[in-house]
Motif scaffolding. Structure first.
Motif, PDB file in Angstrom:
ATOM      1  N   THR A  30       0.852  -1.185   0.000  1.00 37.78           N
ATOM      2  CA  THR A  30       0.000   0.000   0.000  1.00 37.78           C
ATOM      3  C   THR A  30       0.884   1.230   0.000  1.00 37.78           C
ATOM      4  O   THR A  30       2.115   1.128   0.041  1.00 37.78           O
ATOM      5  CB  THR A  30      -0.942  -0.018   1.224  1.00 37.78           C
ATOM      6  N   ILE A  31       0.276   2.405  -0.069  1.00 33.91           N
ATOM      7  CA  ILE A  31       1.014   3.659   0.120  1.00 33.91           C
ATOM      8  C   ILE A  31       0.074   4.595   0.869  1.00 33.91           C
ATOM      9  O   ILE A  31      -1.116   4.638   0.583  1.00 33.91           O
ATOM     10  CB  ILE A  31       1.485   4.255  -1.224  1.00 33.91           C
ATOM     11  N   SER A  32       0.604   5.299   1.852  1.00 39.89           N
ATOM     12  CA  SER A  32      -0.249   6.213   2.607  1.00 39.89           C
ATOM     13  C   SER A  32       0.103   7.650   2.236  1.00 39.89           C
ATOM     14  O   SER A  32       1.145   7.911   1.625  1.00 39.89           O
ATOM     15  CB  SER A  32      -0.060   6.002   4.107  1.00 39.89           C
ATOM     16  N   ALA A  33      -0.756   8.558   2.621  1.00 37.63           N
ATOM     17  CA  ALA A  33      -0.521   9.969   2.302  1.00 37.63           C
ATOM     18  C   ALA A  33       0.798  10.456   2.890  1.00 37.63           C
ATOM     19  O   ALA A  33       1.443  11.343   2.342  1.00 37.63           O
ATOM     20  CB  ALA A  33      -1.681  10.807   2.830  1.00 37.63           C
ATOM     21  N   ALA A  34       1.218   9.838   4.006  1.00 38.14           N
ATOM     22  CA  ALA A  34       2.449  10.279   4.672  1.00 38.14           C
ATOM     23  C   ALA A  34       3.717   9.747   3.996  1.00 38.14           C
ATOM     24  O   ALA A  34       4.814  10.220   4.277  1.00 38.14           O
ATOM     25  CB  ALA A  34       2.436   9.837   6.127  1.00 38.14           C
ATOM     26  N   ASP A  35       3.564   8.767   3.102  1.00 42.21           N
ATOM     27  CA  ASP A  35       4.742   8.227   2.409  1.00 42.21           C
ATOM     28  C   ASP A  35       5.107   9.106   1.222  1.00 42.21           C
ATOM     29  O   ASP A  35       4.233   9.546   0.473  1.00 42.21           O
ATOM     30  CB  ASP A  35       4.458   6.814   1.864  1.00 42.21           C
ATOM     31  N   ASP A  36       6.416   9.350   1.037  1.00 41.53           N
ATOM     32  CA  ASP A  36       6.853  10.054  -0.164  1.00 41.53           C
ATOM     33  C   ASP A  36       6.959   9.092  -1.338  1.00 41.53           C
ATOM     34  O   ASP A  36       6.720   9.458  -2.474  1.00 41.53           O
ATOM     35  CB  ASP A  36       8.217  10.713   0.069  1.00 41.53           C
ATOM     36  N   ALA A  37       7.337   7.871  -1.038  1.00 40.72           N
ATOM     37  CA  ALA A  37       7.548   6.916  -2.122  1.00 40.72           C
ATOM     38  C   ALA A  37       7.551   5.496  -1.590  1.00 40.72           C
ATOM     39  O   ALA A  37       7.696   5.265  -0.394  1.00 40.72           O
ATOM     40  CB  ALA A  37       8.863   7.206  -2.835  1.00 40.72           C
ATOM     41  N   VAL A  38       7.383   4.582  -2.526  1.00 44.08           N
ATOM     42  CA  VAL A  38       7.476   3.159  -2.228  1.00 44.08           C
ATOM     43  C   VAL A  38       8.690   2.636  -2.972  1.00 44.08           C
ATOM     44  O   VAL A  38       8.961   3.063  -4.092  1.00 44.08           O
ATOM     45  CB  VAL A  38       6.201   2.432  -2.722  1.00 44.08           C
TER      46      VAL A  38
ATOM     47  N   LEU B 191       0.309   6.179  -7.701  1.00 44.05           N
ATOM     48  CA  LEU B 191       0.002   5.044  -6.831  1.00 44.05           C
ATOM     49  C   LEU B 191      -0.978   5.470  -5.729  1.00 44.05           C
ATOM     50  O   LEU B 191      -1.851   4.704  -5.320  1.00 44.05           O
ATOM     51  CB  LEU B 191       1.297   4.505  -6.215  1.00 44.05           C
ATOM     52  N   LYS B 192      -0.836   6.704  -5.265  1.00 43.99           N
ATOM     53  CA  LYS B 192      -1.731   7.191  -4.208  1.00 43.99           C
ATOM     54  C   LYS B 192      -3.174   7.307  -4.700  1.00 43.99           C
ATOM     55  O   LYS B 192      -4.099   7.285  -3.906  1.00 43.99           O
ATOM     56  CB  LYS B 192      -1.228   8.541  -3.668  1.00 43.99           C
ATOM     57  N   GLN B 193      -3.341   7.471  -6.017  1.00 44.33           N
ATOM     58  CA  GLN B 193      -4.688   7.583  -6.598  1.00 44.33           C
ATOM     59  C   GLN B 193      -5.254   6.212  -6.985  1.00 44.33           C
ATOM     60  O   GLN B 193      -6.430   6.118  -7.325  1.00 44.33           O
ATOM     61  CB  GLN B 193      -4.651   8.432  -7.883  1.00 44.33           C
TER      62      GLN B 193
ATOM     63  N   PHE C 118       2.799  -7.747  -6.688  1.00 48.63           N
ATOM     64  CA  PHE C 118       2.442  -6.778  -5.658  1.00 48.63           C
ATOM     65  C   PHE C 118       0.931  -6.610  -5.633  1.00 48.63           C
ATOM     66  O   PHE C 118       0.334  -6.140  -6.604  1.00 48.63           O
ATOM     67  CB  PHE C 118       3.130  -5.432  -5.928  1.00 48.63           C
ATOM     68  N   VAL C 119       0.338  -7.051  -4.529  1.00 49.25           N
ATOM     69  CA  VAL C 119      -1.118  -6.960  -4.389  1.00 49.25           C
ATOM     70  C   VAL C 119      -1.415  -5.664  -3.646  1.00 49.25           C
ATOM     71  O   VAL C 119      -1.248  -5.569  -2.418  1.00 49.25           O
ATOM     72  CB  VAL C 119      -1.676  -8.191  -3.636  1.00 49.25           C
ATOM     73  N   HIS C 120      -1.789  -4.650  -4.422  1.00 54.17           N
ATOM     74  CA  HIS C 120      -1.915  -3.293  -3.876  1.00 54.17           C
ATOM     75  C   HIS C 120      -3.334  -3.017  -3.365  1.00 54.17           C
ATOM     76  O   HIS C 120      -4.304  -3.334  -4.026  1.00 54.17           O
ATOM     77  CB  HIS C 120      -1.563  -2.271  -4.960  1.00 54.17           C
ATOM     78  N   THR C 121      -3.389  -2.422  -2.186  1.00 53.89           N
ATOM     79  CA  THR C 121      -4.670  -1.869  -1.716  1.00 53.89           C
ATOM     80  C   THR C 121      -4.435  -0.406  -1.358  1.00 53.89           C
ATOM     81  O   THR C 121      -3.349  -0.043  -0.892  1.00 53.89           O
ATOM     82  CB  THR C 121      -5.198  -2.607  -0.473  1.00 53.89           C
ATOM     83  N   PRO C 122      -5.434   0.458  -1.592  1.00 52.36           N
ATOM     84  CA  PRO C 122      -5.275   1.879  -1.298  1.00 52.36           C
ATOM     85  C   PRO C 122      -4.983   2.110   0.191  1.00 52.36           C
ATOM     86  O   PRO C 122      -5.482   1.371   1.029  1.00 52.36           O
ATOM     87  CB  PRO C 122      -6.625   2.487  -1.689  1.00 52.36           C
ATOM     88  N   GLY C 123      -4.170   3.109   0.505  1.00 54.08           N
ATOM     89  CA  GLY C 123      -3.814   3.401   1.890  1.00 54.08           C
ATOM     90  C   GLY C 123      -4.912   4.146   2.613  1.00 54.08           C
ATOM     91  O   GLY C 123      -5.869   4.610   2.032  1.00 54.08           O
TER      92      GLY C 123
END
Ligand SMILES: [Zn+2]
Length: 186
Positions: free
Chosen positions: A97-105, A153-155, A181-186
């Protein structure tokens, strides 16, 4: 006229340490002296810093995905960028996942690169496909660091991203590893 070369190059890691002023005084002095006399290594330091700035801007704008070096990842972390890291081996799958607080993955793709002359990175998902050709790599490294475009990715909705590393030469191409990579929104 031959291109200037350096017989005792300063390592990328040491250049980054030098840039962040994190070396012991005698080591700093040694590198400073070397840089003063060595156009090759001063140019390497320049491009490391410029590249770092460019990639940081790209991350903020979320325009591109990029393969980065361990030294550059280290540089950006020390510069205050917050990374979410996903180590994954060939054939493995990871929830991400990626959260709003992350700059990057950063996807840390474990791989054996021995003997490879050119490496491509192939991306496939229900959101699209792409291929990065001739990515930079150290033959002795045991992983490839890939940063997907953070803003996009955040969108993104939940989706499955497949990544394949390929060794390419005159005889064709062979898969070095498949990563899911099984992505779910943050
Ligand atoms: Zn040098």
């Amino acid at each position: 006229m031959s291109a200037p070369s350096c017989s005792t190059p300063i390592s990328d890691d040491a250049l980054v340490d030098y840039w962040f002023d994190e070396l012991a005084a005698n080591e700093e002095e040694r590198i400073e002296e070397h840089l003063l006399g060595c156009a090759v290594c001063s140019r390497r330091l320049d491009s490391l810093v410029t590249l770092g700035a460019g990639i940081r801007a790209a991350f903020r704008n979320g325009a591109v995905g990029a393969v980065i070096s361990p030294a550059l990842l280290d540089l950006m972390k020390r510069d205050g960028l917050r990374f979410r890291e996903y180590p994954v081996g060939p054939g493995e799958s990871v929830n991400c996942t990626i959260s709003a607080a992350d700059d990057a993955v950063v996807s840390r793709l474990r791989v054996n690169l021995a003997g490879a002359s050119r490496i491509d990175l192939e991306l496939q998902s229900e959101l699209g496909a792409g291929r990065l050709t001739d990515i930079p790599f150290e033959p002795s490294a045991d992983e490839v660091l890939f940063c997907p475009p953070a803003a996009r990715l955040k969108q993104a909705p939940a989706f499955v991203q497949k990544i394949r590393l390929l060794a390419v030469d005159e005889s064709g191409e062979r898969a070095l590893g498949d990563y899911t990579f099984v992505h779910t929104p943050g």
